[in-house]
Design an enzyme around this catalytic site. Structure first.
Site, PDB file in Angstrom:
ATOM      1  CB  SER A 154     -55.410 -24.962  35.559  1.00 48.64           C
ATOM      2  OG  SER A 154     -56.852 -24.871  35.483  1.00 48.64           O
ATOM      3  CD  GLU A 194      -3.002  -0.484   0.289  1.00 44.63           C
ATOM      4  OE1 GLU A 194      -3.200   0.399   0.048  1.00 44.63           O
ATOM      5  OE2 GLU A 194      -3.669  -1.948  -0.465  1.00 44.63           O
TER       6      GLU A 194
END
Lengths: 778, 161
Positions: A472, A194
């Site tokens: 229940s 780079e």
């Protein structure tokens, strides 16, 4: 002669005039254009300088908090097949490698699994990377052998699976690295490919630009960029991806400022952490630290030369050179990087020859599929938001270690969906939804959460947000309240299951009914609960008192306030599955309440322990009463409303639970536990229409199928010291002994057992006389 | 007479309609997965109590010694974490709960230590030695909480084992 002089004078005057105009021109130029222009330029540079410094010196990156599942434990005698173990490894990104050359690799040989673990640092310890041989036999782990120390080991943990992140608005992710920890090879590779004059230039390299222009002209298209590492950093760090002259100008200025302000090492380190290296669906991969984990499932300083070259090559175009999508390009690019490194003298001919021969080496893609665990993570967020601000959660890189058990979560999700489809077909119902919370029976840790039938569809999390009538499921609270009063109630107290009418506060008449529309008359207390008789329960509940029942609910862990209407006794109370799980947690733990939790510990991004959430308990209910209740909950599934369970589960599991069905069959519930897990499952429709499924025919089926897959331990209740066992004649509820043919041993809190003797073996009249006395005398 | 007979018959019939299988089926500890099959011809069903607490498995023993070492080095939080790991493997092991209580007391959390010791007792079954240790621990915890009478009661209780 005179003429000449005049000429000269005229010339001078003209020149003077010309000079005058020029001076005036310059004056105007500088005053109105150059000076203000320079001023503006300086001001602008000052602004850029400020921007550069502020971003660089302030907090640079918002790193999301990472959420981890529970690390899996492996030990001798753990039930697990070799195939399942391999799946677990693959889920963690392990690679098959017969040489075990790198960490996070494995290979199988017969019944043995050879493994080089990755190692990890958790909040309480550092688990090293190990070289192991694990032997399986008949779906069990039978031996764990450490190949390095040549010793058997008792237990080891694999690193926890990352299940999600808490992102800031920008969905970026990174693992920060320090320059000194980064492999030298990576820096060399980057310099080579780079910006090889990085250490020489001052931010911009005219040589690089010149070279690039030349190369591009030669190629006829753009093949090289002239950007230095500094410029690239500026581009990523500060600017948008616009391509314009103005952007280029800014970039150049800021690069120069950056170089003037900071040294090369600082710039390089920022670059190593900033550069964009890939896209994982909506998550952007930034920095080499994360890229190393993402592509190779190993930390950066563990990578070899060829792998480092792959990453360095990605900078130019992470999508174009993607090693998973375009492996050929990636290899070509890698080799180019290696060649460039050779050209610039960073490596030897031999080194790159070897490296070039290597395959790419990236692991298979396993995305951070956090949508799978969205419901659980939602609960984590609920529990943690009181401890941390949103800002901290999305930017400090916190590591959150949770209680999620991946195997259980997957079993729940897969089986629930499958069974729902089956139930829909069978019943002709549509749009069934499901929600579930599964926790460890002891300790209250959440191992799985199901927010809906399709976990990928993140949306309404029913497990923690859908309040539905529990029917229940409330009954155990009533019966527990009764049993705590051992002077009044025992398991063999006779209750009256006959029709009842109650005048409510509004003056209306409430006439509850049993599910089978029958009245069963006199029944034992345990029978009434096991069969979920409404009439007997309402009578009992009114006797015990609504306030007392509500208090018991509170003790069990329900924080919501409950309306004290008689209908509460039949579950006209709305709770979320999570709240129900909390209630039953206390029951399953013999009356010891533990707040349900999803988090074990939180550390900083560097591993420093910040917070722990250890196991705590609080005794809140009389253990003897809970024991009695739990024996009845076992009866529910053995002989009561839930007895279909043992067509699915083995009887040896001795599970305990309660079915729940709300009015008009709108909600189907089952809450129950085995020796190791407690699960609460709800079935229903989002539009609240009836589903024609009871607790037993709906939720119970899902619960049982999942328990079958995950549960390893049976329920073994331990009777407290103040509980005694008494032989009772089932025919009349009186005391007897083991000679009586219809006798059964019941547990009683000491002092509450019947004292009258049944003449089971005596003549009939005497026996019935006693029974008469018990009924009408008491 | 007739009325009484009629009632007796009704109750008897009900007993047959709802065959109550008491007591709950209890499995031997040694074979945790295998069924201890109840003989179905046995009409008189006797309760079999678990004679001892859950026996500590090999891996839990290893974790217990690891925790012991960590505790001795003063890393109480780590020792507690290790015991919690063991509890995920054997959640009903009374000895593990006792160790948690012990470390919590050392950490200066007497109220929590007391609850953990009670939890250990609830699982200890007939393991008298462990129950005694738990009651002694509860006594020490109560003392720290300033409950002198309670501490003395716990001490007496410990003496019963």
């Amino acid at each position: 002669m005179v003429k000449k002089k005049r000429k000269v004078t005229r010339k001078r005057r003209t020149v003077k005039k010309k000079n005058g105009f020029f001076k005036i021109f310059l004056k105007y130029l500088s005053l109105y254009i150059l000076l203000p222009g320079a001023f503006v330029l300086v001001a602008y540079l000052g602004y850029l300088d400020y921007t550069v410094r502020r971003q660089f010196e302030g907090k640079r990156w918002a790193i999301p908090a990472r959420v981890y599942a529970s690390p899996e434990e492996f030990y001798e005698s753990r039930h697990m097949s070799l195939a399942t173990f391999i799946k677990t490894l693959q889920q963690l990104g392990y690679r098959q490698d017969a040489k075990l050359s790198k960490r996070a690799s494995y290979y199988k040989k017969g019944a043995h699994l050879y493994l080089k673990t990755k190692g990890f640092k958790s909040w309480d310890s550092e688990e090293p990377s190990r070289l192991l041989r694990i032997t399986f036999k008949r779906n069990k782990i039978v031996k764990l052998f450490d190949l390095e120390s040549s010793k058997d080991i008792a237990i080891f943990r694999l690193e926890p699976l990352q299940i999600g992140n808490f992102y800031p608005s920008r969905k970026e992710d990174r693992i920060l690295v320090k320059l000194r920890d980064v492999p030298k090879r990576l820096v060399e590779a980057l310099l080579a490919i780079e910006d090889h004059s990085f250490y020489q230039h001052r931010g911009i390299s005219f040589r690089a630009i010149g070279r690039a222009i030349w190369a591009n002209i030669q190629a006829g298209t753009v093949v090289q960029g002239g950007s230095t590492i500094t410029q690239q950093l500026v581009k990523n760090f500060y600017l948008s991806s616009q391509r314009s002259f103005w952007r280029k100008f800014n970039e150049a200025c800021m690069a120069l400022i950056l170089e003037a302000r900071y040294n090369k090492d600082e710039i390089l380190e920022a670059y190593l952490n900033e550069v964009y290296l890939g896209q994982d669906r909506s998550r952007a991969i930034h920095g080499f630290g994360l890229a190393s984990e993402y592509y190779f499932n190993r930390p950066l300083n563990d990578l070899h030369l060829d792998e480092v070259a792959v990453l360095a090559g990605l900078v130019k175009g992470p999508s174009y050179y993607s090693p998973r999508k375009h492996p050929k390009r990636a290899i070509a690019r890698r080799n180019l990087v290696l060649d460039t490194m050779l050209d610039q003298g960073f490596v030897s001919e031999n080194q790159i020859k070897q490296s070039k021969r290597r395959p790419l080496g990236v692991t298979q893609y396993r995305g951070l599929n956090s949508s799978r665990y969205a419901a659980f993570i939602d609960l984590v967020k609920e529990q943690i938001k009181h401890e941390y601000k949103e800002d901290d959660l999305t930017s400090e890189g916190l590591r959150i270690f949770t209680t999620l058990t991946v195997g259980v979560q997957e079993a729940v999700a897969e089986n629930a969906a499958r069974i729902l489809t089956r139930l829909e077909k069978r019943k002709g119902t549509e749009n069934l939804q499901v929600a579930a919370v599964v926790i460890r029976r002891e300790g209250g840790e959440v191992v799985a959460v199901l927010g809906g039938r399709n976990p990928q569809q993140s949306g309404f999390n029913r497990a923690i947000r859908a309040s539905r009538a529990i029917g229940s499921l409330i009954k155990p609270a009533i019966y527990l309240s009764a049993l705590e009063q051992s002077d009044k109630y025992s398991l063999t107290t006779v209750l009256d299951d006959s029709e009842i009418e109650i005048k409510t506060k509004t003056g209306k008449l409430w006439k509850p009914r049993n599910y089978d529309r029958k009245a069963h008359g006199e029944v034992f207390l345990h029978t009434a609960l096991a069969n979920s008789y409404n009439l007997a329960t309402v009578r009992l509940g009114l006797d015990v008192g609504l306030a007392h029942t509500a208090k018991t609910l509170k003790n069990l862990g329900i924080t919501r306030s409950v309306n004290l209407y008689p209908s509460m006794l039949l579950g006209a109370v709305e709770l979320t599955p999570l709240e129900v799980a909390q209630m039953y947690q206390t029951i399953a733990s013999d009356g010891f309440n533990t707040a349900i939790r999803t988090i074990r510990a939180v550390t900083s991004k560097d591993g420093k322990s910040l917070q722990r959430f250890p196991l705590t308990v609080r005794q809140v209910v009389d253990p003897a009463a809970v024991y009695l209740l739990n024996t009845v909950l076992q009866e529910v599934v053995r002989a009561g409303t839930g007895k279909s369970i043992y067509t699915i589960l083995p009887e040896s599991l001795a599970v305990a639970g309660k079915t729940g069905t709300s009015n008009d069959y709108r909600d189907s519930w089952f809450a129950g536990f085995s020796g190791d897990y407690l699960g609460v499952f709800w079935l229903g429709r989002d539009d609240n229409k009836p589903i024609r499924l009871s607790g037993a025919s709906g939720a119970l089926i899902v619960w049982a199928n999942i328990m079958k897959k995950i549960s390893q331990l049976p329920v073994q209740l331990v009777p407290p010291e103040n509980v005694e066992f008494v032989w009772i004649d089932q025919k009349n509820g009186l005391k007897t002994d083991d000679r009586c043919a219809t006798a059964v041993q019941y547990p009683y809190i000491k002092g509450s057992a019947p004292v009258e003797i049944s003449s089971c073996t005596d003549n009939f009249l005497e026996g019935s006389g006693n029974w008469f006395r018990k009924f009408f005398g008491n | 007479m007739v009325v009484l007979n009629g009632c007796a018959i009704r109750l008897q019939k009900r007993a047959q309609q709802h065959p109550v299988e008491y007591p709950p089926v209890v499995v031997q500890e040694e074979s945790q997965k295998e069924i201890s099959h109840q003989d179905e011809t046995d009409t008189a069903k006797k309760y079999v109590s678990p004679s001892k607490q859950v026996p500590t498995s090999k891996v839990v023993l290893a974790l217990l010694s690891q925790a012991e070492a960590e505790g001795q080095q003063g890393h109480l939080d780590t020792a507690i974490s290790t015991i919690e790991r063991a509890l995920r493997i054997q959640p009903r092991n009374a000895e593990l709960w006792h160790q948690l209580a012990r470390y919590r007391l050392q950490q200066g959390r007497p109220a929590l230590a007391q609850d953990l010791a009670k939890k250990s007792n609830s699982l200890a079954g007939k393991s008298n030695q462990l129950k005694r240790k738990n009651w002694l621990l509860i006594s020490a915890a109560r003392k720290k909480l300033g409950d002198i009478i309670g501490a003395s009661e716990a001490r007496t209780k410990a003496g019963q084992y």
